[in-house]
Design a protein around this motif. Structure first.
Motif, PDB file in Angstrom:
ATOM      1  N   ILE A  86       0.864  -1.174   0.000  1.00 26.64           N
ATOM      2  CA  ILE A  86       0.000   0.000   0.000  1.00 26.64           C
ATOM      3  C   ILE A  86       0.902   1.226   0.000  1.00 26.64           C
ATOM      4  N   ALA A  87       0.747   2.085  -0.993  1.00 23.67           N
ATOM      5  CA  ALA A  87       1.525   3.320  -1.079  1.00 23.67           C
ATOM      6  C   ALA A  87       0.753   4.421  -0.352  1.00 23.67           C
ATOM      7  N   VAL A  88       1.386   4.996   0.662  1.00 26.43           N
ATOM      8  CA  VAL A  88       0.728   5.981   1.525  1.00 26.43           C
ATOM      9  C   VAL A  88       1.289   7.376   1.250  1.00 26.43           C
ATOM     10  N   GLN A  89       0.407   8.354   1.231  1.00 28.26           N
ATOM     11  CA  GLN A  89       0.801   9.727   0.935  1.00 28.26           C
ATOM     12  C   GLN A  89       1.900  10.210   1.880  1.00 28.26           C
ATOM     13  N   ALA A  90       2.805  11.004   1.313  1.00 29.66           N
ATOM     14  CA  ALA A  90       3.845  11.650   2.117  1.00 29.66           C
ATOM     15  C   ALA A  90       3.783  13.163   1.946  1.00 29.66           C
ATOM     16  N   ASN A  91       2.901  13.617   1.061  1.00 24.27           N
ATOM     17  CA  ASN A  91       2.795  15.036   0.731  1.00 24.27           C
ATOM     18  C   ASN A  91       1.314  15.404   0.734  1.00 24.27           C
ATOM     19  N   GLN A  92       0.980  16.523   1.362  1.00 28.09           N
ATOM     20  CA  GLN A  92      -0.423  16.875   1.551  1.00 28.09           C
ATOM     21  C   GLN A  92      -0.942  17.816   0.456  1.00 28.09           C
ATOM     22  N   THR A  93      -0.939  17.276  -0.770  1.00 27.59           N
ATOM     23  CA  THR A  93      -1.555  17.947  -1.908  1.00 27.59           C
ATOM     24  C   THR A  93      -2.221  16.877  -2.768  1.00 27.59           C
ATOM     25  N   GLU A  94      -3.197  17.296  -3.556  1.00 28.64           N
ATOM     26  CA  GLU A  94      -3.847  16.321  -4.436  1.00 28.64           C
ATOM     27  C   GLU A  94      -2.914  15.861  -5.560  1.00 28.64           C
ATOM     28  N   SER A  95      -1.881  16.634  -5.844  1.00 27.47           N
ATOM     29  CA  SER A  95      -0.908  16.193  -6.847  1.00 27.47           C
ATOM     30  C   SER A  95      -0.195  14.920  -6.390  1.00 27.47           C
ATOM     31  N   GLU A  96      -0.141  14.700  -5.084  1.00 25.61           N
ATOM     32  CA  GLU A  96       0.424  13.452  -4.551  1.00 25.61           C
ATOM     33  C   GLU A  96      -0.386  12.257  -5.045  1.00 25.61           C
ATOM     34  N   ASN A  97      -1.694  12.404  -5.136  1.00 25.84           N
ATOM     35  CA  ASN A  97      -2.533  11.317  -5.644  1.00 25.84           C
ATOM     36  C   ASN A  97      -2.171  10.976  -7.087  1.00 25.84           C
ATOM     37  N   ASP A  98      -1.987  12.005  -7.902  1.00 29.59           N
ATOM     38  CA  ASP A  98      -1.597  11.784  -9.303  1.00 29.59           C
ATOM     39  C   ASP A  98      -0.251  11.061  -9.389  1.00 29.59           C
ATOM     40  N   PHE A  99       0.683  11.484  -8.542  1.00 25.39           N
ATOM     41  CA  PHE A  99       2.015  10.875  -8.505  1.00 25.39           C
ATOM     42  C   PHE A  99       1.924   9.382  -8.175  1.00 25.39           C
TER      43      PHE A  99
END
Length: 273
Positions: free
Chosen positions: A48-61
């Motif tokens: 499971i890849a978990v967010q490390a950055n609090q922007t929606e661009s993190e989701n795209d990444f």
């Protein structure tokens, strides 16, 4: 086997300012290709890849990485849970099936943020889309996390990193009591991950980690515990394999079913893999 908690990033010293100079081991890029050999050696089949950055661009990444790397079985992304157009954003992201849930870095927030009605209402809305929520906090925030969870009894939650107990001091009494209370909610699971980062990075003792495991396994049981590495943050203390060996040593006398729960079933069920 599933690793329920890993991060990937292209390191940016400004955006990733939380990775300070003491953390030199992780001040660089980390991608799935850096994990493949380790996963193959240990027979881990996905993460499971978990967010490390609090922007929606993190989701795209993370979505792009998942499209290119089959080891990513699910994503925990970021969205502004206090936003007035949250439902619209969740509807947009629901088209991307690899996104299983969401997380906000609550360890960086105060009680007013955690207990705000608009934040709780944002989490409540996740149920409409079948999303999970990862709880990231320090041990001294758990009393407020319990209040938050009590507001939303039917939401699927997972506590990241065992609620970050003070492994270094071994002052575990209040943390243990709060874990016992939190675990009474059947919709809360727990990830055993990141405890080496909460310990003395270079001089921790096995018993310090196992003391924390004792509490988690007593109150959650393997049906609600999932294995995670918190890679690459774990590298601040030890190589990936050392953490994996520590968990497998602690669970060496567990039944086959208990091991399957810990390393596969809980994560698969929780994140609907």
């Amino acid at each position: 086997m599933i690793d329920a908690h890993v991060h990937f990033w292209n390191f940016d010293p400004i955006r990733d300012s939380w990775i300070n100079e003491e953390m030199n081991a992780i001040r660089k890029d980390f991608s799935p290709k850096n994990l493949i050999r380790t996963f193959n050696d240990l027979q881990i089949t996905g993460c499971i890849a978990v967010q490390a950055n609090q922007t929606e661009s993190e989701n795209d990444f993370l979505i792009t990485l998942a499209e290119q790397n089959d080891i990513i079985k699910g994503i925990v992304g970021w969205v502004d849970l206090k936003s007035e157009n949250l439902e619209e954003r969740l509807k947009y992201w629901s088209a991307f099936k690899k996104i299983k849930g969401w997380r906000h870095v609550l360890q960086a927030e105060n009680a007013d943020f955690i207990l705000a009605d608009d934040f709780a209402n944002g989490i409540k809305l996740l149920q409409k889309f079948g999303y999970t929520y990862d709880l990231l906090c320090y041990h001294n925030q758990l009393h407020n996390i319990i209040k938050l969870v009590d507001k939303i009894p039917n939401q699927s939650f997972v506590l990241d990193h065992c609620g970050k107990p003070d492994v270094k001091s071994q002052n575990l009494k209040t943390w243990s009591a709060n874990i016992k209370t939190l675990a009474q909610n059947p919709n809360v699971c727990c990830k055993i991950s990141a405890l080496l980062v909460e310990a003395d990075w270079k001089n921790w003792k096995e018993i310090e980690i196992f003391n924390c495991f004792d509490v988690i396994f007593e109150h959650f049981g393997t049906e609600r515990i999932m294995y995670g590495s918190d890679w690459p943050v774990v590298l601040l203390s030890r190589p990936y394999n050392d953490w994996f060996k520590l968990v497998t040593k602690y669970t060496s006398n567990f039944s086959i079913q208990e091991k399957q729960n810990l390393f596969l079933n809980t994560a698969s069920s929780f994140y609907k893999l």
